[in-house]
Scaffold this motif. Structure first.
Motif, mmCIF file in Angstrom:
data_model
loop_
_atom_site.group_PDB
_atom_site.id
_atom_site.type_symbol
_atom_site.label_atom_id
_atom_site.label_comp_id
_atom_site.label_asym_id
_atom_site.label_seq_id
_atom_site.Cartn_x
_atom_site.Cartn_y
_atom_site.Cartn_z
ATOM 1 N N UNK A 185 0.833 -1.199 0.000
ATOM 2 C CA UNK A 185 0.000 0.000 0.000
ATOM 3 C C UNK A 185 0.870 1.252 0.000
ATOM 4 N N UNK A 186 1.951 1.233 0.759
ATOM 5 C CA UNK A 186 2.862 2.375 0.832
ATOM 6 C C UNK A 186 3.503 2.641 -0.529
ATOM 7 N N UNK A 187 3.848 1.582 -1.263
ATOM 8 C CA UNK A 187 4.462 1.736 -2.578
ATOM 9 C C UNK A 187 3.443 2.103 -3.646
ATOM 10 N N UNK A 188 2.179 1.829 -3.409
ATOM 11 C CA UNK A 188 1.131 2.105 -4.380
ATOM 12 C C UNK A 188 0.741 3.584 -4.385
ATOM 13 N N UNK A 189 0.875 4.259 -3.255
ATOM 14 C CA UNK A 189 0.489 5.668 -3.161
ATOM 15 C C UNK A 189 1.315 6.550 -4.103
ATOM 16 N N UNK A 190 2.657 6.404 -4.180
ATOM 17 C CA UNK A 190 3.402 7.224 -5.145
ATOM 18 C C UNK A 190 2.985 6.973 -6.596
ATOM 19 N N UNK A 191 2.612 5.748 -6.914
ATOM 20 C CA UNK A 191 2.142 5.443 -8.269
ATOM 21 C C UNK A 191 0.843 6.204 -8.548
ATOM 22 N N UNK A 192 -0.058 6.204 -7.571
ATOM 23 C CA UNK A 192 -1.309 6.952 -7.729
ATOM 24 C C UNK A 192 -1.059 8.455 -7.858
ATOM 25 N N UNK A 193 -0.102 8.947 -7.088
ATOM 26 C CA UNK A 193 0.243 10.373 -7.172
ATOM 27 C C UNK A 193 0.791 10.693 -8.563
ATOM 28 N N UNK A 194 1.643 9.838 -9.086
ATOM 29 C CA UNK A 194 2.185 10.052 -10.434
ATOM 30 C C UNK A 194 1.073 10.070 -11.473
ATOM 31 N N UNK A 195 0.150 9.135 -11.360
ATOM 32 C CA UNK A 195 -0.983 9.110 -12.294
ATOM 33 C C UNK A 195 -1.827 10.377 -12.176
ATOM 34 N N UNK A 196 -2.077 10.807 -10.956
ATOM 35 C CA UNK A 196 -2.866 12.021 -10.737
ATOM 36 C C UNK A 196 -2.150 13.252 -11.291
ATOM 37 N N UNK A 197 -0.845 13.337 -11.081
ATOM 38 C CA UNK A 197 -0.076 14.465 -11.616
ATOM 39 C C UNK A 197 -0.103 14.471 -13.140
ATOM 40 N N UNK A 198 0.034 13.299 -13.746
ATOM 41 C CA UNK A 198 0.005 13.212 -15.210
ATOM 42 C C UNK A 198 -1.355 13.638 -15.751
ATOM 43 N N UNK A 199 -2.416 13.143 -15.133
ATOM 44 C CA UNK A 199 -3.771 13.492 -15.587
ATOM 45 C C UNK A 199 -4.028 14.985 -15.394
ATOM 46 N N UNK A 200 -3.651 15.527 -14.254
ATOM 47 C CA UNK A 200 -3.837 16.953 -13.985
ATOM 48 C C UNK A 200 -3.104 17.804 -15.019
ATOM 49 N N UNK A 201 -1.874 17.441 -15.334
ATOM 50 C CA UNK A 201 -1.082 18.202 -16.293
ATOM 51 C C UNK A 201 -1.714 18.147 -17.677
ATOM 52 N N UNK A 202 -2.135 16.968 -18.088
ATOM 53 C CA UNK A 202 -2.759 16.830 -19.410
ATOM 54 C C UNK A 202 -4.055 17.631 -19.470
ATOM 55 N N UNK A 203 -4.862 17.559 -18.424
ATOM 56 C CA UNK A 203 -6.115 18.326 -18.397
ATOM 57 C C UNK A 203 -5.829 19.828 -18.492
ATOM 58 N N UNK A 204 -4.835 20.300 -17.760
ATOM 59 C CA UNK A 204 -4.523 21.732 -17.739
ATOM 60 C C UNK A 204 -4.073 22.238 -19.105
ATOM 61 N N UNK A 205 -3.403 21.387 -19.893
ATOM 62 C CA UNK A 205 -2.826 21.840 -21.155
ATOM 63 C C UNK A 205 -3.453 21.193 -22.387
ATOM 64 N N UNK A 206 -4.526 20.423 -22.210
ATOM 65 C CA UNK A 206 -5.066 19.648 -23.317
ATOM 66 C C UNK A 206 -5.530 20.506 -24.490
ATOM 67 N N UNK A 207 -6.018 21.703 -24.237
ATOM 68 C CA UNK A 207 -6.539 22.543 -25.317
ATOM 69 C C UNK A 207 -5.450 22.985 -26.297
ATOM 70 N N UNK A 208 -4.198 22.891 -25.932
ATOM 71 C CA UNK A 208 -3.133 23.314 -26.837
ATOM 72 C C UNK A 208 -3.022 22.418 -28.063
ATOM 73 N N UNK A 209 -3.595 21.226 -28.006
ATOM 74 C CA UNK A 209 -3.541 20.320 -29.164
ATOM 75 C C UNK A 209 -4.232 20.928 -30.377
ATOM 76 N N UNK A 210 -5.125 21.897 -30.145
ATOM 77 C CA UNK A 210 -5.855 22.536 -31.226
ATOM 78 C C UNK A 210 -5.166 23.797 -31.734
ATOM 79 N N UNK A 211 -4.037 24.140 -31.160
ATOM 80 C CA UNK A 211 -3.317 25.343 -31.568
ATOM 81 C C UNK A 211 -2.461 25.051 -32.803
ATOM 82 N N UNK A 212 -2.146 26.082 -33.515
ATOM 83 C CA UNK A 212 -1.302 25.943 -34.699
ATOM 84 C C UNK A 212 0.070 26.526 -34.445
#
Length: 194
Positions: free
Chosen positions: A15-42
């Motif tokens: 369980x202790x080792x699983x929490x950092x993995x979840x944090x990494x996934x959450x950070x990745x998802x948060x970052x993608x959500x924050x910048x996802x609209x740039x995919x439509x930029x030219x």
């Protein structure tokens, strides 16, 4: 059936080792959500022409000639700077995506996600704290200061440099734990690439 103390410790460790993995996934998802609209930029006319869509060296893709130019001063004469890894990454992008700006933007976003995860992992290793490291990485991920670096294709140099800087920090913390020439070599290598 009674459980042994070793089984409980094993479950707690998992369980202790699983929490950092979840944090990494959450950070990745948060970052993608924050910048996802740039995919439509030219492309924009502020240096993207010099670096990509009007640059014959970049548009030749990765070949011996373009690789040689990336390490020479000729690309500097077209208005750029001497940063061979940036030129090589843009050449690779052109080879994969052509002149589709969406691919370039998504590669910048990928580097920003990797930088965020590296920051979290390096801080966690250096400070031995989980939640403060996650908080700092979260702020890094969504801070407005990074919008230009992620959303502007020409700023690949910034996200790429940050990537190797984070690797340098990680390699240095690894070197400090057990000083040796092999470990120090990676510190110098990543520092030079940054």
């Amino acid at each position: 059936m009674p459980t042994s103390r070793g089984t409980l410790n094993s479950e707690a460790t998992k369980q202790k080792n699983f929490i950092p993995v979840l944090i990494c996934l959450a950070l990745a998802v948060l970052t993608v959500i924050a910048f996802w609209s740039l995919k439509d930029c030219g492309f924009i006319n502020l240096d993207d022409d010099l670096y990509v869509y009007e640059n014959a060296y970049v548009q030749s893709g990765l070949n011996w000639n373009s690789i040689g130019h990336a390490f020479s001063s000729e690309l500097m004469e077209t208005g750029g700077h001497w940063h061979p890894l940036t030129w090589l990454s843009l050449m690779l992008d052109y080879q994969i995506f052509g002149l589709n700006p969406q691919g370039y933007h998504l590669v910048n976003l990928l580097f920003h996600v990797l930088n965020t995860l590296l920051l979290f992992l390096v801080l966690r290793r250096m400070t031995k704290t989980l939640w403060p490291s996650a908080f700092v990485a979260c702020l890094f991920a969504i801070h407005p200061l990074h919008v230009e670096s992620v959303a502007w294709i020409t700023e690949r140099k910034d996200v790429l440099s940050t990537f190797f800087w984070m690797l340098t920090l990680g390699a240095y913390s690894y070197y400090v734990e057990d000083r040796g020439l092999r470990r120090y070599f990676f510190v110098l290598l990543f520092f030079a690439l940054a």
